[in-house]
Design a protein around this motif. Structure first.
Motif, PDB file in Angstrom:
ATOM      1  N   GLY A 104     -29.319   0.073  61.468  1.00  0.00           N
ATOM      2  CA  GLY A 104     -28.943   0.774  62.694  1.00  0.00           C
ATOM      3  C   GLY A 104     -29.085  -0.099  63.928  1.00  0.00           C
ATOM      4  O   GLY A 104     -28.228  -0.092  64.816  1.00  0.00           O
ATOM      5  N   HIS A 105     -30.160  -0.869  63.997  1.00  0.00           N
ATOM      6  CA  HIS A 105     -30.369  -1.726  65.163  1.00  0.00           C
ATOM      7  C   HIS A 105     -29.444  -2.937  65.150  1.00  0.00           C
ATOM      8  O   HIS A 105     -29.083  -3.452  66.220  1.00  0.00           O
ATOM      9  CB  HIS A 105     -31.832  -2.146  65.252  1.00  0.00           C
ATOM     10  CG  HIS A 105     -32.724  -1.033  65.723  1.00  0.00           C
ATOM     11  ND1 HIS A 105     -32.826  -0.680  67.046  1.00  0.00           N
ATOM     12  CD2 HIS A 105     -33.534  -0.172  65.034  1.00  0.00           C
ATOM     13  CE1 HIS A 105     -33.668   0.336  67.170  1.00  0.00           C
ATOM     14  NE2 HIS A 105     -34.104   0.666  65.962  1.00  0.00           N
ATOM     15  N   LEU A 106     -29.053  -3.392  63.958  1.00  0.00           N
ATOM     16  CA  LEU A 106     -28.039  -4.445  63.875  1.00  0.00           C
ATOM     17  C   LEU A 106     -26.733  -3.955  64.487  1.00  0.00           C
ATOM     18  O   LEU A 106     -26.101  -4.655  65.294  1.00  0.00           O
ATOM     19  CB  LEU A 106     -27.829  -4.847  62.414  1.00  0.00           C
ATOM     20  CG  LEU A 106     -26.838  -5.985  62.171  1.00  0.00           C
ATOM     21  CD1 LEU A 106     -27.472  -7.328  62.514  1.00  0.00           C
ATOM     22  CD2 LEU A 106     -26.375  -5.997  60.712  1.00  0.00           C
ATOM     23  N   ALA A 107     -26.338  -2.739  64.115  1.00  0.00           N
ATOM     24  CA  ALA A 107     -25.129  -2.140  64.678  1.00  0.00           C
ATOM     25  C   ALA A 107     -25.286  -1.864  66.163  1.00  0.00           C
ATOM     26  O   ALA A 107     -24.318  -1.961  66.931  1.00  0.00           O
ATOM     27  CB  ALA A 107     -24.788  -0.852  63.928  1.00  0.00           C
ATOM     28  N   GLN A 108     -26.503  -1.533  66.576  1.00  0.00           N
ATOM     29  CA  GLN A 108     -26.772  -1.257  67.981  1.00  0.00           C
ATOM     30  C   GLN A 108     -26.543  -2.494  68.857  1.00  0.00           C
ATOM     31  O   GLN A 108     -26.233  -2.378  70.038  1.00  0.00           O
ATOM     32  CB  GLN A 108     -28.216  -0.772  68.154  1.00  0.00           C
ATOM     33  CG  GLN A 108     -28.557  -0.266  69.539  1.00  0.00           C
ATOM     34  CD  GLN A 108     -30.026   0.042  69.660  1.00  0.00           C
ATOM     35  OE1 GLN A 108     -30.865  -0.851  69.578  1.00  0.00           O
ATOM     36  NE2 GLN A 108     -30.358   1.311  69.851  1.00  0.00           N
ATOM     37  N   GLY A 109     -26.699  -3.671  68.269  1.00  0.00           N
ATOM     38  CA  GLY A 109     -26.380  -4.890  68.998  1.00  0.00           C
ATOM     39  C   GLY A 109     -24.922  -5.277  68.857  1.00  0.00           C
ATOM     40  O   GLY A 109     -24.264  -5.662  69.827  1.00  0.00           O
ATOM     41  N   LEU A 110     -24.381  -5.145  67.643  1.00  0.00           N
ATOM     42  CA  LEU A 110     -23.031  -5.616  67.355  1.00  0.00           C
ATOM     43  C   LEU A 110     -21.960  -4.814  68.087  1.00  0.00           C
ATOM     44  O   LEU A 110     -21.083  -5.383  68.749  1.00  0.00           O
ATOM     45  CB  LEU A 110     -22.802  -5.576  65.847  1.00  0.00           C
ATOM     46  CG  LEU A 110     -21.537  -6.246  65.311  1.00  0.00           C
ATOM     47  CD1 LEU A 110     -21.767  -6.801  63.908  1.00  0.00           C
ATOM     48  CD2 LEU A 110     -20.357  -5.266  65.293  1.00  0.00           C
ATOM     49  N   VAL A 111     -22.016  -3.497  67.985  1.00  0.00           N
ATOM     50  CA  VAL A 111     -20.938  -2.667  68.532  1.00  0.00           C
ATOM     51  C   VAL A 111     -20.895  -2.693  70.068  1.00  0.00           C
ATOM     52  O   VAL A 111     -19.823  -2.916  70.647  1.00  0.00           O
ATOM     53  CB  VAL A 111     -21.037  -1.225  67.986  1.00  0.00           C
ATOM     54  CG1 VAL A 111     -19.974  -0.334  68.641  1.00  0.00           C
ATOM     55  CG2 VAL A 111     -20.863  -1.223  66.473  1.00  0.00           C
ATOM     56  N   PRO A 112     -22.015  -2.499  70.770  1.00  0.00           N
ATOM     57  CA  PRO A 112     -21.945  -2.601  72.231  1.00  0.00           C
ATOM     58  C   PRO A 112     -21.503  -3.981  72.712  1.00  0.00           C
ATOM     59  O   PRO A 112     -20.763  -4.088  73.694  1.00  0.00           O
ATOM     60  CB  PRO A 112     -23.378  -2.293  72.677  1.00  0.00           C
ATOM     61  CG  PRO A 112     -23.936  -1.445  71.591  1.00  0.00           C
ATOM     62  CD  PRO A 112     -23.338  -2.006  70.336  1.00  0.00           C
ATOM     63  N   ALA A 113     -21.945  -5.044  72.041  1.00  0.00           N
ATOM     64  CA  ALA A 113     -21.535  -6.387  72.449  1.00  0.00           C
ATOM     65  C   ALA A 113     -20.025  -6.556  72.325  1.00  0.00           C
ATOM     66  O   ALA A 113     -19.369  -7.128  73.214  1.00  0.00           O
ATOM     67  CB  ALA A 113     -22.256  -7.436  71.604  1.00  0.00           C
TER      68      ALA A 113
END
Length: 205
Positions: A104-113
């Protein structure tokens, strides 16, 4: 040229998200945790619907937003510490904790970036792609930091009742590792996915 909307593709992504959201709401492990975990989905979906005609996003970004939404919904339904997919990974790789929240936190960085990169480049706010990448990572990390502050506030407000939302599983370095995963995700977004993202953006012009 005005960007052309892609309603068929968006509907194809939206349907599984809505089905998963409805199913997760029937009998989640903890109702308050479910609400806090899926709240970003409940906020973003109307925003995307409102802006979809005027400023449709790239197919890649829409797809990754849908995947991120499904990750959040799964965490809300089971809680991150009890997500079956994470329990399988814990047993298969002999881990000390359920690692689903790190996804979840990986996606939290990837998608907003990726979203920030798209907004900066398509609105021509930044011409240099290296600067756009750096700013995208910075914004994603700021979002990660704010989310950790929200978790801290929830812990103070709810006390022991926030344990399911926090999902620390006894790890004293959970906050730091969460932000590190967001850094990895945002860095992947502006490096590994950059060319794919450029091609995806080019198709809507």
């Amino acid at each position: 040229m005005k960007p052309l909307p892609d309603p068929g593709f968006r509907l194809l992504l939206l349907l599984p998200v809505l089905v998963a959201l409805a199913a997760s709401a029937i009998d989640p492990y903890d109702r308050l945790t479910w609400l806090m975990e899926v709240l970003p989905v409940l906020l973003v979906l109307p925003l995307l619907a409102a802006t979809g005609q005027r400023f449709p996003l790239s197919r890649l970004l829409y797809a990754l937003i849908a995947v991120h939404a499904l990750i959040l919904i799964g965490g809300g339904a089971y809680t991150y510490a009890r997500m079956p997919l994470g329990e399988w990974a814990k047993a298969a790789f002999e881990l000390q904790r359920n690692p689903y929240d790190k996804l979840g936190h990986l996606a939290q960085g990837l998608v907003p970036a990726l979203a920030v990169r798209e907004l900066l480049l398509r609105h021509r706010l930044v011409a240099d792609r290296v600067l756009a990448a750096a700013l995208a990572v910075c914004v994603a990390m700021a979002i990660s930091a704010v989310y950790e502050l929200i978790e801290w506030a929830a812990a103070l407000a709810l006390g022991q009742g926030a344990e399911e939302f926090l999902g620390t599983q006894g790890d004293p370095w959970d906050t730091q590792s969460d932000m590190f995963m967001a850094l990895i995700g945002s860095s992947l977004a502006v490096t590994v996915l950059a060319r794919w993202h450029d091609r995806s953006m080019a198709r809507i012009r």
